[in-house]
Design a protein around this motif. Structure first.
Motif, PDB file in Angstrom:
ATOM      1  N   GLU A  92      56.308 103.187 -56.740  1.00  0.00           N
ATOM      2  CA  GLU A  92      57.115 104.086 -57.885  1.00  0.00           C
ATOM      3  C   GLU A  92      57.976 105.008 -56.944  1.00  0.00           C
ATOM      4  O   GLU A  92      59.135 105.103 -57.065  1.00  0.00           O
ATOM      5  N   SER A  93      57.321 105.855 -56.131  1.00  0.00           N
ATOM      6  CA  SER A  93      57.709 106.908 -55.202  1.00  0.00           C
ATOM      7  C   SER A  93      58.937 106.200 -54.172  1.00  0.00           C
ATOM      8  O   SER A  93      60.003 106.631 -54.103  1.00  0.00           O
ATOM      9  N   GLU A  94      58.620 105.121 -53.653  1.00  0.00           N
ATOM     10  CA  GLU A  94      59.479 104.594 -52.839  1.00  0.00           C
ATOM     11  C   GLU A  94      60.738 104.164 -53.459  1.00  0.00           C
ATOM     12  O   GLU A  94      61.795 104.257 -52.880  1.00  0.00           O
ATOM     13  N   ARG A 128      55.636 101.507 -47.844  1.00  0.00           N
ATOM     14  CA  ARG A 128      56.999 101.851 -47.814  1.00  0.00           C
ATOM     15  C   ARG A 128      57.874 100.917 -47.967  1.00  0.00           C
ATOM     16  O   ARG A 128      57.670  99.855 -47.620  1.00  0.00           O
ATOM     17  N   ILE A 184      62.057 105.004 -55.871  1.00  0.00           N
ATOM     18  CA  ILE A 184      62.765 106.167 -56.627  1.00  0.00           C
ATOM     19  C   ILE A 184      63.569 106.925 -55.512  1.00  0.00           C
ATOM     20  O   ILE A 184      64.725 107.123 -55.298  1.00  0.00           O
ATOM     21  N   ASN A 185      62.589 107.525 -54.674  1.00  0.00           N
ATOM     22  CA  ASN A 185      62.904 108.395 -53.519  1.00  0.00           C
ATOM     23  C   ASN A 185      64.067 107.886 -52.406  1.00  0.00           C
ATOM     24  O   ASN A 185      64.931 108.426 -51.755  1.00  0.00           O
ATOM     25  N   GLN A 186      63.685 106.360 -52.311  1.00  0.00           N
ATOM     26  CA  GLN A 186      64.411 105.715 -51.352  1.00  0.00           C
ATOM     27  C   GLN A 186      65.984 105.257 -52.118  1.00  0.00           C
ATOM     28  O   GLN A 186      66.676 104.659 -51.296  1.00  0.00           O
ATOM     29  N   ASP A 187      66.094 105.597 -53.105  1.00  0.00           N
ATOM     30  CA  ASP A 187      67.314 105.038 -53.894  1.00  0.00           C
ATOM     31  C   ASP A 187      67.486 103.606 -53.840  1.00  0.00           C
ATOM     32  O   ASP A 187      68.503 103.002 -53.536  1.00  0.00           O
TER      33      ASP A 187
END
Length: 505
Positions: free
Chosen positions: A453-455, A285, A457-460
């Motif tokens: 990758e997800s963090e 995270r 992108i999703n956390q900008d």
């Protein structure tokens, strides 16, 4: 033709890694071996190579089979030898004297420059050390090739060369590859083994297609389990009703029917196929503390130089603004890492050429994870760097996959995957709003790469990063800077660069 047969194989090393694994390896097989960090991939390869005895089951090899095992770690005794001498040493003594020419052939096939062939391995990059390990195994002419993370430390050009080399091997040579590089697995394999503690699965497909089928089957298995358990619950309700009626009426027939319903419910529950639940190797995270500044970094045509002052390129006028995920592209030696370090020095107050917004809180991770002190312990490092208390420190470490026993272990003794997750935890605890990431996916398994990758992108997240992982840079980047012809050029996407480096789109 089957060359290796695996029957009901299981390995327990402290904890069970896998069991009841059955698999045949035949000529022409190119198997991608996929699992999270620490789940037994290298252990299985060691069993196949005959370096480790399994706890359960058996492995049957064709008579006279020569197995070539390219391990991840370079042996200490190799570091003082040159690539040429290390590969020559792999030949039997009676062949080395009059077949030394074979070394030149193998190194030529792997495109090792002559000027590197006679330098000590310890003076070469990790990528060239990996190439030397491969050459020393291939010169023995194995019938089966086992490759443990062969793309680690390789740049895109060397990955392309490795892919081409593998595709040019005799078609009947079976290969088993462990890798966290999704694009590499897709390019080099025709079967995929998902190694699991139980119910490992094999598909006659490369990774991406195999994974899609596996996910569909996992969903179907979960649905089937839910249906079976729901049927069992309904049968028990019927049994309870019949039991009351049977007792009140004194009917032996109803009591017999009640017992039969309970037995059917017991069988359904016992036979309900347990759904596979992947144990996470540890959370990844990231934090984004945010900033009101729009322009975070300004590069006003600064000169990027080698440590000894040689000019590599000029940046031109460039800005990094809030929300940018900029991927830095360029061949090895062009100065990607040097630009990352130059910006990091500016953020540390040691470089005046780069203009930084005053509100930036940065987090920096290099490709060797040198921000981690191998002599310290994970718990000691977190406690000394962050004011979060003992209990909180242990909790966040456990969440990152560092259990209680590991927390008091030297960081140097952790696996590469554990170190990578620890490094990501340290970055998060800094509460940054801008990240500098140099090869952040090194040592991360596929689950970890996708979580990162997800963090991002999703956390900008705002970041400047370097990566040789094609899937990762394609998925993450929303801007791309390419170092070429002595300049830093902004390009629309990575495809032209990938094509130039690898001959692929």
């Amino acid at each position: 033709m089957t060359v290796i047969n695996i029957n009901a194989l299981g390995v327990t090393l402290g904890d069970p890694l896998f069991r009841d694994l059955s698999l045949t390896l035949s000529k022409g097989d190119r198997i991608g071996l996929v699992a999270a960090n620490g789940r037994g991939k290298s252990t299985l390869l060691a069993c196949l190579a005959g370096d480790l005895d399994p706890t359960f089951g058996e492995i049957t090899r064709a008579r006279g089979l020569r197995v070539g095992f390219v391990k991840q770690v370079v042996p200490p005794e190799a570091l003082d030898l040159s690539i040429h001498d290390w590969v020559l040493r792999a030949l039997p003594a009676d062949q080395a004297d009059f077949e030394a020419w074979r070394v030149d052939v193998v190194l030529g096939e792997l495109q090792v420059p002559y000027e590197l062939q006679h330098r000590p391995l310890r003076d070469l990059s990790g990528g060239w050390q990996r190439t030397a390990m491969l050459a020393s195994v291939w010169i023995t002419e194995p019938d089966v090739l086992l490759l443990d993370e062969p793309t680690n430390h390789l740049d895109l050009n060397r990955i392309a060369l490795l892919e081409d080399w593998l595709s040019a091997l005799p078609g009947d040579v079976p290969i088993v590859i462990t890798s966290h590089d999704r694009a590499f697995l897709d390019a080099t394999t025709n079967r995929t083994l998902f190694l699991r503690p139980e119910q490992s699965r094999v598909f006659p497909l490369p990774f991406t297609k195999a994974r899609a089928v596996l996910e569909d089957e996992d969903v179907a298995a979960e649905r089937q389990q839910a249906n079976d358990l729901n049927k069992a619950k309904q049968l028990r309700r019927q049994a309870a009703k019949l039991k009351n009626v049977g007792i009140n009426s004194g009917s032996d027939l109803l009591l017999t029917k009640t017992r039969q319903l309970k037995e059917r419910a017991d069988r359904l529950e016992a036979e309900a196929r347990p759904v596979h639940r992947e144990r996470s190797a540890g959370d990844i995270r990231l934090a984004n503390s945010g900033t009101h500044a729009r322009a975070l970094i300004t590069l006003d045509d600064i000169a990027v130089e080698t440590p000894d002052g040689r000019l590599l390129y000029r940046t031109g006028k460039k800005f990094i603004v809030r929300g940018d995920r900029i991927v830095l592209l360029g061949t090895n030696g062009t100065g990607k890492t040097q630009l990352i370090r130059t910006i990091q020095q500016a953020l540390s107050g040691k470089e005046s050429q780069v203009k930084c917004a005053p509100s930036i809180v940065s987090a920096y991770s290099d490709q060797h994870l040198s921000q981690l002190d191998d002599s310290d312990t994970p718990h000691g490092m977190i406690i000394s760097q962050f004011n979060i208390g003992d209990q909180r420190a242990r909790s966040v470490l456990a969440g990152a996959g560092i259990n209680i026993q590991m927390q008091e272990t030297r960081i140097g003794a952790l696996s590469g995957g554990q170190k990578a997750r620890l490094a990501m935890l340290v970055l998060r605890l800094k509460q940054p709003n801008f990240y500098l990431l140099d090869e952040p996916t090194n040592h991360l398994d596929i689950e970890g790469q996708e979580a990162l990758e997800s963090e991002l992108i999703n956390q900008d997240i705002s970041c400047l990063l370097v990566s040789h992982d094609r899937s990762f840079l394609r998925n993450v980047g929303n801007r791309f800077w390419w170092i070429r012809n002595g300049k830093l050029e902004e390009v629309d996407g990575p495809e032209a660069y990938l094509s130039a480096e690898m001959g692929v789109g």
